[in-house]
Design a protein around this motif. Structure first.
Motif, PDB file in Angstrom:
ATOM      1  N   LEU A 134       0.838  -1.184   0.000  1.00 31.34           N
ATOM      2  CA  LEU A 134       0.000   0.000   0.000  1.00 31.34           C
ATOM      3  C   LEU A 134       0.876   1.239   0.000  1.00 31.34           C
ATOM      4  O   LEU A 134       1.987   1.234   0.532  1.00 31.34           O
ATOM      5  N   LEU A 135       0.349   2.307  -0.577  1.00 31.56           N
ATOM      6  CA  LEU A 135       1.091   3.558  -0.631  1.00 31.56           C
ATOM      7  C   LEU A 135       0.753   4.423   0.574  1.00 31.56           C
ATOM      8  O   LEU A 135      -0.341   4.328   1.134  1.00 31.56           O
ATOM      9  N   SER A 136       1.693   5.298   0.929  1.00 26.62           N
ATOM     10  CA  SER A 136       1.398   6.288   1.967  1.00 26.62           C
ATOM     11  C   SER A 136       0.438   7.327   1.379  1.00 26.62           C
ATOM     12  O   SER A 136       0.190   7.343   0.162  1.00 26.62           O
ATOM     13  N   LYS A 137      -0.098   8.184   2.218  1.00 18.79           N
ATOM     14  CA  LYS A 137      -1.041   9.201   1.742  1.00 18.79           C
ATOM     15  C   LYS A 137      -0.394  10.116   0.705  1.00 18.79           C
ATOM     16  O   LYS A 137      -0.995  10.437  -0.328  1.00 18.79           O
ATOM     17  N   THR A 138       0.838  10.514   0.967  1.00 15.81           N
ATOM     18  CA  THR A 138       1.533  11.414   0.042  1.00 15.81           C
ATOM     19  C   THR A 138       1.842  10.698  -1.269  1.00 15.81           C
ATOM     20  O   THR A 138       1.675  11.272  -2.349  1.00 15.81           O
ATOM     21  N   GLU A 139       2.273   9.451  -1.192  1.00 16.21           N
ATOM     22  CA  GLU A 139       2.548   8.689  -2.409  1.00 16.21           C
ATOM     23  C   GLU A 139       1.273   8.498  -3.226  1.00 16.21           C
ATOM     24  O   GLU A 139       1.305   8.569  -4.455  1.00 16.21           O
ATOM     25  N   TYR A 140       0.154   8.284  -2.553  1.00 14.58           N
ATOM     26  CA  TYR A 140      -1.118   8.140  -3.247  1.00 14.58           C
ATOM     27  C   TYR A 140      -1.471   9.426  -3.993  1.00 14.58           C
ATOM     28  O   TYR A 140      -1.901   9.394  -5.142  1.00 14.58           O
ATOM     29  N   LYS A 141      -1.262  10.587  -3.335  1.00 16.12           N
ATOM     30  CA  LYS A 141      -1.539  11.869  -3.989  1.00 16.12           C
ATOM     31  C   LYS A 141      -0.621  12.083  -5.183  1.00 16.12           C
ATOM     32  O   LYS A 141      -1.048  12.566  -6.238  1.00 16.12           O
ATOM     33  N   VAL A 142       0.642  11.715  -5.030  1.00 21.31           N
ATOM     34  CA  VAL A 142       1.589  11.841  -6.145  1.00 21.31           C
ATOM     35  C   VAL A 142       1.160  10.935  -7.290  1.00 21.31           C
ATOM     36  O   VAL A 142       1.165  11.348  -8.461  1.00 21.31           O
ATOM     37  N   HIS A 167       9.235  10.145  -4.210  1.00 20.44           N
ATOM     38  CA  HIS A 167       7.939   9.472  -4.045  1.00 20.44           C
ATOM     39  C   HIS A 167       7.611   8.601  -5.261  1.00 20.44           C
ATOM     40  O   HIS A 167       7.150   7.466  -5.107  1.00 20.44           O
ATOM     41  N   THR A 168       7.851   9.129  -6.474  1.00 18.31           N
ATOM     42  CA  THR A 168       7.574   8.317  -7.665  1.00 18.31           C
ATOM     43  C   THR A 168       8.490   7.099  -7.720  1.00 18.31           C
ATOM     44  O   THR A 168       8.065   6.020  -8.145  1.00 18.31           O
ATOM     45  N   TYR A 169       9.727   7.269  -7.268  1.00 17.18           N
ATOM     46  CA  TYR A 169      10.646   6.121  -7.202  1.00 17.18           C
ATOM     47  C   TYR A 169      10.105   5.061  -6.244  1.00 17.18           C
ATOM     48  O   TYR A 169      10.094   3.870  -6.555  1.00 17.18           O
ATOM     49  N   ASN A 170       9.634   5.502  -5.066  1.00 20.79           N
ATOM     50  CA  ASN A 170       9.087   4.561  -4.087  1.00 20.79           C
ATOM     51  C   ASN A 170       7.826   3.877  -4.617  1.00 20.79           C
ATOM     52  O   ASN A 170       7.614   2.682  -4.378  1.00 20.79           O
ATOM     53  N   ILE A 171       6.997   4.630  -5.332  1.00 17.12           N
ATOM     54  CA  ILE A 171       5.779   4.044  -5.919  1.00 17.12           C
ATOM     55  C   ILE A 171       6.168   2.959  -6.920  1.00 17.12           C
ATOM     56  O   ILE A 171       5.604   1.858  -6.919  1.00 17.12           O
ATOM     57  N   ARG A 172       7.128   3.267  -7.775  1.00 24.72           N
ATOM     58  CA  ARG A 172       7.573   2.287  -8.775  1.00 24.72           C
ATOM     59  C   ARG A 172       8.126   1.038  -8.103  1.00 24.72           C
ATOM     60  O   ARG A 172       7.892  -0.084  -8.571  1.00 24.72           O
ATOM     61  N   LYS A 173       8.863   1.243  -7.031  1.00 22.00           N
ATOM     62  CA  LYS A 173       9.427   0.106  -6.306  1.00 22.00           C
ATOM     63  C   LYS A 173       8.328  -0.752  -5.667  1.00 22.00           C
ATOM     64  O   LYS A 173       8.343  -1.984  -5.769  1.00 22.00           O
ATOM     65  N   LYS A 174       7.365  -0.094  -5.025  1.00 17.55           N
ATOM     66  CA  LYS A 174       6.296  -0.828  -4.333  1.00 17.55           C
ATOM     67  C   LYS A 174       5.376  -1.547  -5.312  1.00 17.55           C
ATOM     68  O   LYS A 174       4.908  -2.654  -5.032  1.00 17.55           O
ATOM     69  N   TRP A 175       5.081  -0.911  -6.439  1.00 18.79           N
ATOM     70  CA  TRP A 175       4.137  -1.489  -7.397  1.00 18.79           C
ATOM     71  C   TRP A 175       4.840  -2.238  -8.527  1.00 18.79           C
ATOM     72  O   TRP A 175       4.188  -2.730  -9.445  1.00 18.79           O
ATOM     73  N   ASN A 176       6.161  -2.292  -8.484  1.00 19.02           N
ATOM     74  CA  ASN A 176       6.935  -2.942  -9.534  1.00 19.02           C
ATOM     75  C   ASN A 176       6.617  -2.338 -10.908  1.00 19.02           C
ATOM     76  O   ASN A 176       6.435  -3.046 -11.897  1.00 19.02           O
ATOM     77  N   ALA A 177       6.520  -1.018 -10.928  1.00 17.77           N
ATOM     78  CA  ALA A 177       6.204  -0.279 -12.155  1.00 17.77           C
ATOM     79  C   ALA A 177       7.503   0.208 -12.793  1.00 17.77           C
ATOM     80  O   ALA A 177       8.459   0.548 -12.102  1.00 17.77           O
ATOM     81  N   ARG A 178       7.528   0.225 -14.123  1.00 16.60           N
ATOM     82  CA  ARG A 178       8.717   0.669 -14.826  1.00 16.60           C
ATOM     83  C   ARG A 178       8.638   2.114 -15.303  1.00 16.60           C
ATOM     84  O   ARG A 178       9.655   2.705 -15.620  1.00 16.60           O
ATOM     85  N   SER A 179       7.418   2.664 -15.377  1.00 18.04           N
ATOM     86  CA  SER A 179       7.279   4.018 -15.910  1.00 18.04           C
ATOM     87  C   SER A 179       6.038   4.691 -15.320  1.00 18.04           C
ATOM     88  O   SER A 179       5.277   4.071 -14.565  1.00 18.04           O
ATOM     89  N   ALA A 180       5.849   5.939 -15.712  1.00 12.97           N
ATOM     90  CA  ALA A 180       4.655   6.675 -15.281  1.00 12.97           C
ATOM     91  C   ALA A 180       3.388   6.036 -15.851  1.00 12.97           C
ATOM     92  O   ALA A 180       2.327   6.071 -15.221  1.00 12.97           O
ATOM     93  N   VAL A 181       3.503   5.431 -17.011  1.00 12.73           N
ATOM     94  CA  VAL A 181       2.353   4.753 -17.615  1.00 12.73           C
ATOM     95  C   VAL A 181       1.907   3.584 -16.737  1.00 12.73           C
ATOM     96  O   VAL A 181       0.705   3.388 -16.515  1.00 12.73           O
ATOM     97  N   ASP A 182       2.853   2.832 -16.215  1.00 13.79           N
ATOM     98  CA  ASP A 182       2.517   1.732 -15.307  1.00 13.79           C
ATOM     99  C   ASP A 182       1.873   2.255 -14.028  1.00 13.79           C
ATOM    100  O   ASP A 182       0.925   1.658 -13.518  1.00 13.79           O
ATOM    101  N   ILE A 183       2.386   3.378 -13.516  1.00 12.19           N
ATOM    102  CA  ILE A 183       1.778   3.979 -12.318  1.00 12.19           C
ATOM    103  C   ILE A 183       0.332   4.369 -12.607  1.00 12.19           C
ATOM    104  O   ILE A 183      -0.563   4.091 -11.807  1.00 12.19           O
TER     105      ILE A 183
END
Length: 108
Positions: free
Chosen positions: A3-11, A38-54
């Motif tokens: 799960l993402l933190s509140k700030t990561e979710y907003k980002v 934050h975007t780096y952490n999101i990519r790491k948590k969700w195993n995303a490679r780009s903004a499109v994956d996010i």
């Protein structure tokens, strides 16, 4: 997936809306470097490679993704009408005839 933190979710929400890291930083009143982290952490948590994956993962995690896609379709249609409006005649036609005033004429 974590799960993402509140700030990561907003980002992630701002990334989904198509904002750049600088624009997100300006709206959230934080440093662009913090947004990047934050975007780096999101990519790491969700195993995303780009903004499109996010974006894809954020939309699929919404309560009602169909409503999101319906909104996007409506916005796309509006975008098309606004920017291709020169080709479409959306206004009323201009009157070419001369208007004649009815009523009494001044006989002074």
């Amino acid at each position: 997936m974590e799960l993402l933190s509140k700030t990561e979710y907003k980002v992630a929400e701002h990334v989904t809306r198509g904002l750049s890291e600088k624009e997100i930083a300006a709206q959230m009143f934080i440093s662009p470097k913090t947004v990047h982290n934050h975007t780096y952490n999101i990519r790491k948590k969700w195993n995303a490679r780009s903004a499109v994956d996010i974006c894809r993962m954020f939309i699929l995690r919404l309560d009602n993704p169909r409503q999101f896609f319906a909104t996007i379709i409506c916005l796309t249609i509006q975008f098309h009408v606004i920017f291709n409006g020169e080709e479409m005649d959306l206004r009323r036609p201009v009157r070419t005839s001369v208007r004649v005033r009815s009523g009494r004429k001044n006989k002074d």
